[in-house]
Design a protein around this motif. Sequence first.
Motif, PDB file in Angstrom:
ATOM      1  N   GLY A  26     -80.092 -56.896  29.066  1.00 20.66           N
ATOM      2  CA  GLY A  26     -79.496 -57.700  28.009  1.00 20.66           C
ATOM      3  C   GLY A  26     -79.937 -59.150  28.087  1.00 20.66           C
ATOM      4  O   GLY A  26     -80.223 -59.788  27.066  1.00 20.66           O
ATOM      5  N   ARG A  27     -80.011 -59.671  29.306  1.00 20.25           N
ATOM      6  CA  ARG A  27     -80.459 -61.059  29.493  1.00 20.25           C
ATOM      7  C   ARG A  27     -81.906 -61.231  29.040  1.00 20.25           C
ATOM      8  O   ARG A  27     -82.258 -62.227  28.408  1.00 20.25           O
ATOM      9  N   HIS A  28     -82.734 -60.245  29.362  1.00 24.29           N
ATOM     10  CA  HIS A  28     -84.133 -60.316  28.939  1.00 24.29           C
ATOM     11  C   HIS A  28     -84.243 -60.276  27.420  1.00 24.29           C
ATOM     12  O   HIS A  28     -85.038 -61.024  26.823  1.00 24.29           O
ATOM     13  N   ALA A  29     -83.439 -59.420  26.796  1.00 19.81           N
ATOM     14  CA  ALA A  29     -83.475 -59.291  25.338  1.00 19.81           C
ATOM     15  C   ALA A  29     -83.018 -60.567  24.644  1.00 19.81           C
ATOM     16  O   ALA A  29     -83.614 -61.002  23.650  1.00 19.81           O
ATOM     17  N   VAL A  30     -81.946 -61.187  25.173  1.00 19.12           N
ATOM     18  CA  VAL A  30     -81.354 -62.354  24.513  1.00 19.12           C
ATOM     19  C   VAL A  30     -82.061 -63.650  24.880  1.00 19.12           C
ATOM     20  O   VAL A  30     -82.405 -64.457  24.013  1.00 19.12           O
ATOM     21  N   SER A  31     -82.278 -63.863  26.186  1.00 17.48           N
ATOM     22  CA  SER A  31     -82.779 -65.155  26.643  1.00 17.48           C
ATOM     23  C   SER A  31     -84.300 -65.249  26.724  1.00 17.48           C
ATOM     24  O   SER A  31     -84.856 -66.342  26.635  1.00 17.48           O
ATOM     25  N   VAL A  32     -84.982 -64.106  26.927  1.00 17.27           N
ATOM     26  CA  VAL A  32     -86.438 -64.123  27.032  1.00 17.27           C
ATOM     27  C   VAL A  32     -87.091 -63.697  25.711  1.00 17.27           C
ATOM     28  O   VAL A  32     -87.903 -64.424  25.145  1.00 17.27           O
ATOM     29  N   ILE A  41     -85.151 -52.400  18.101  1.00 12.40           N
ATOM     30  CA  ILE A  41     -85.456 -52.166  19.509  1.00 12.40           C
ATOM     31  C   ILE A  41     -85.319 -50.673  19.792  1.00 12.40           C
ATOM     32  O   ILE A  41     -84.757 -49.926  18.988  1.00 12.40           O
ATOM     33  N   VAL A  42     -85.831 -50.254  20.932  1.00 13.25           N
ATOM     34  CA  VAL A  42     -85.664 -48.881  21.401  1.00 13.25           C
ATOM     35  C   VAL A  42     -84.938 -48.915  22.733  1.00 13.25           C
ATOM     36  O   VAL A  42     -85.300 -49.695  23.625  1.00 13.25           O
ATOM     37  N   LEU A  43     -83.911 -48.091  22.868  1.00 15.16           N
ATOM     38  CA  LEU A  43     -83.219 -47.925  24.141  1.00 15.16           C
ATOM     39  C   LEU A  43     -83.615 -46.574  24.719  1.00 15.16           C
ATOM     40  O   LEU A  43     -83.715 -45.588  23.997  1.00 15.16           O
ATOM     41  N   THR A  44     -83.840 -46.519  26.026  1.00 16.56           N
ATOM     42  CA  THR A  44     -84.167 -45.256  26.682  1.00 16.56           C
ATOM     43  C   THR A  44     -83.607 -45.235  28.093  1.00 16.56           C
ATOM     44  O   THR A  44     -83.415 -46.294  28.707  1.00 16.56           O
ATOM     45  N   ASP A  45     -83.356 -44.022  28.589  1.00 17.13           N
ATOM     46  CA  ASP A  45     -82.922 -43.891  29.978  1.00 17.13           C
ATOM     47  C   ASP A  45     -84.110 -43.586  30.899  1.00 17.13           C
ATOM     48  O   ASP A  45     -83.942 -43.421  32.103  1.00 17.13           O
ATOM     49  N   GLY A  46     -85.306 -43.506  30.327  1.00 15.26           N
ATOM     50  CA  GLY A  46     -86.501 -43.264  31.118  1.00 15.26           C
ATOM     51  C   GLY A  46     -86.720 -41.815  31.497  1.00 15.26           C
ATOM     52  O   GLY A  46     -87.733 -41.474  32.130  1.00 15.26           O
ATOM     53  N   VAL A  47     -85.783 -40.946  31.132  1.00 14.68           N
ATOM     54  CA  VAL A  47     -85.940 -39.516  31.430  1.00 14.68           C
ATOM     55  C   VAL A  47     -85.801 -38.690  30.150  1.00 14.68           C
ATOM     56  O   VAL A  47     -85.212 -37.621  30.128  1.00 14.68           O
ATOM     57  N   GLY A  48     -86.356 -39.232  29.065  1.00 12.55           N
ATOM     58  CA  GLY A  48     -86.484 -38.465  27.837  1.00 12.55           C
ATOM     59  C   GLY A  48     -85.499 -38.754  26.726  1.00 12.55           C
ATOM     60  O   GLY A  48     -85.721 -38.349  25.591  1.00 12.55           O
ATOM     61  N   ARG A  49     -84.392 -39.431  27.031  1.00 17.07           N
ATOM     62  CA  ARG A  49     -83.424 -39.752  25.978  1.00 17.07           C
ATOM     63  C   ARG A  49     -83.712 -41.150  25.442  1.00 17.07           C
ATOM     64  O   ARG A  49     -83.877 -42.105  26.219  1.00 17.07           O
ATOM     65  N   TRP A  50     -83.751 -41.282  24.096  1.00 18.09           N
ATOM     66  CA  TRP A  50     -84.037 -42.583  23.514  1.00 18.09           C
ATOM     67  C   TRP A  50     -83.384 -42.703  22.135  1.00 18.09           C
ATOM     68  O   TRP A  50     -82.974 -41.708  21.536  1.00 18.09           O
ATOM     69  N   ALA A  51     -83.311 -43.939  21.669  1.00 19.70           N
ATOM     70  CA  ALA A  51     -82.698 -44.190  20.361  1.00 19.70           C
ATOM     71  C   ALA A  51     -83.306 -45.426  19.722  1.00 19.70           C
ATOM     72  O   ALA A  51     -83.526 -46.444  20.390  1.00 19.70           O
ATOM     73  N   ASP A  52     -83.605 -45.325  18.419  1.00 21.07           N
ATOM     74  CA  ASP A  52     -83.976 -46.502  17.627  1.00 21.07           C
ATOM     75  C   ASP A  52     -82.704 -47.272  17.306  1.00 21.07           C
ATOM     76  O   ASP A  52     -81.701 -46.679  16.881  1.00 21.07           O
ATOM     77  N   CYS A  53     -82.741 -48.574  17.483  1.00 21.56           N
ATOM     78  CA  CYS A  53     -81.555 -49.397  17.249  1.00 21.56           C
ATOM     79  C   CYS A  53     -81.920 -50.640  16.444  1.00 21.56           C
ATOM     80  O   CYS A  53     -83.068 -51.080  16.439  1.00 21.56           O
ATOM     81  N   VAL A  54     -80.898 -51.205  15.809  1.00 19.07           N
ATOM     82  CA  VAL A  54     -81.058 -52.459  15.071  1.00 19.07           C
ATOM     83  C   VAL A  54     -80.104 -53.484  15.670  1.00 19.07           C
ATOM     84  O   VAL A  54     -78.920 -53.194  15.891  1.00 19.07           O
ATOM     85  N   VAL A  55     -80.615 -54.666  15.935  1.00 16.10           N
ATOM     86  CA  VAL A  55     -79.788 -55.724  16.517  1.00 16.10           C
ATOM     87  C   VAL A  55     -78.756 -56.190  15.499  1.00 16.10           C
ATOM     88  O   VAL A  55     -79.087 -56.501  14.348  1.00 16.10           O
ATOM     89  N   LEU A  56     -77.490 -56.238  15.938  1.00 15.76           N
ATOM     90  CA  LEU A  56     -76.413 -56.738  15.097  1.00 15.76           C
ATOM     91  C   LEU A  56     -76.069 -58.179  15.425  1.00 15.76           C
ATOM     92  O   LEU A  56     -75.841 -58.998  14.534  1.00 15.76           O
ATOM     93  N   ASP A  57     -76.015 -58.497  16.722  1.00 18.63           N
ATOM     94  CA  ASP A  57     -75.582 -59.835  17.127  1.00 18.63           C
ATOM     95  C   ASP A  57     -75.864 -60.030  18.615  1.00 18.63           C
ATOM     96  O   ASP A  57     -76.274 -59.091  19.318  1.00 18.63           O
ATOM     97  N   THR A  58     -75.630 -61.233  19.091  1.00 17.40           N
ATOM     98  CA  THR A  58     -75.724 -61.540  20.515  1.00 17.40           C
ATOM     99  C   THR A  58     -74.436 -62.207  20.965  1.00 17.40           C
ATOM    100  O   THR A  58     -73.732 -62.837  20.163  1.00 17.40           O
ATOM    101  N   GLU A  59     -74.133 -62.070  22.255  1.00 19.24           N
ATOM    102  CA  GLU A  59     -72.972 -62.727  22.848  1.00 19.24           C
ATOM    103  C   GLU A  59     -73.414 -63.413  24.133  1.00 19.24           C
ATOM    104  O   GLU A  59     -73.876 -62.752  25.069  1.00 19.24           O
ATOM    105  N   GLY A  60     -73.299 -64.722  24.161  1.00 19.60           N
ATOM    106  CA  GLY A  60     -73.720 -65.462  25.338  1.00 19.60           C
ATOM    107  C   GLY A  60     -75.219 -65.349  25.561  1.00 19.60           C
ATOM    108  O   GLY A  60     -76.003 -65.261  24.620  1.00 19.60           O
ATOM    109  N   LYS A  61     -75.609 -65.308  26.852  1.00 21.16           N
ATOM    110  CA  LYS A  61     -77.018 -65.274  27.199  1.00 21.16           C
ATOM    111  C   LYS A  61     -77.504 -63.904  27.672  1.00 21.16           C
ATOM    112  O   LYS A  61     -78.688 -63.728  27.966  1.00 21.16           O
ATOM    113  N   ASP A  62     -76.566 -62.931  27.738  1.00 18.13           N
ATOM    114  CA  ASP A  62     -76.991 -61.652  28.319  1.00 18.13           C
ATOM    115  C   ASP A  62     -76.339 -60.432  27.675  1.00 18.13           C
ATOM    116  O   ASP A  62     -76.285 -59.367  28.286  1.00 18.13           O
ATOM    117  N   ARG A  63     -75.892 -60.531  26.449  1.00 20.92           N
ATOM    118  CA  ARG A  63     -75.303 -59.375  25.775  1.00 20.92           C
ATOM    119  C   ARG A  63     -75.893 -59.253  24.373  1.00 20.92           C
ATOM    120  O   ARG A  63     -75.788 -60.159  23.556  1.00 20.92           O
TER     121      ARG A  63
END
Length: 246
Positions: A26-32, A41-63
């Motif tokens: 989250g910090r990398h996504a928001v602050s970097v 963005i795409v979220l994945t667990d690295g073992v085959g599960r993934w999801a296309d997502c759309v950014v809604l908002d940010t909270e602070g520097k790491d959410r």
Amino acid sequence: MTAPVFVVEHLDAGGGGRYVLDGPEGRHAVSVKRLRPGEDIVLTDGVGRWADCVVLDTEGKDRLIVQLDSVTEEPVERPRVTVVQALPKGDRGELAVETMTEVGVDAIVPWAAARCITQWKGERGLKALGKWRATAREAGKQSRRVWFPEVAEAATTKRVAALLAGADFAAVLHESGDEPLATAELPSSGEIVLVVGPEGGVAPEELAQFEEAGAKAYRLGRSVLRTSTAGTAAAAVLLARTGRWS
């Protein structure tokens, strides 16, 4: 530009499709990356599960708050390709892991070959293994993979021989090979295991043990590649010929 990939431990579409990416990712996504509402963005667990997502908002520097409506299960690709990589000197091990991850290798087995200058022992070995695994994770993200390669603990020659014995296609890159890897008959499914020796080459007794386990020596080409690049080049040949790159 394709959507950036972020890794989560568990990927579920609970909470009405609203998902919070926090922690280091989250910090990398928001602050970097400085992602903003409306970006993909795409979220994945690295073992085959993934999801296309759309950014809604940010909270602070790491959410990062995203809309996540469905999770996809990516099937395991076949044949599975494992590269047994002899331990290179310096940071060339991370280079090998990075590029093999990028081309699509499924598993990487560090090998303490007889002629390896580098040896993984005690805390040093644990630290080196951690670097290889972190490199595979970051390279998996960079190359937009949702199946990250497994990086096993360092294997002995005996353990490598056992892997070769259980493979559907077992190969050792070696100058004694009569047949180029590019013309080898490959399976359409199952397990492919490829051995890449150290800078000093595979020792005769190791080669004999691997041949006894059912592996055959193959040459890659006319030029001699370094151990840190040979596995990537060979994996590319295999992946292209098995149809996984089609």
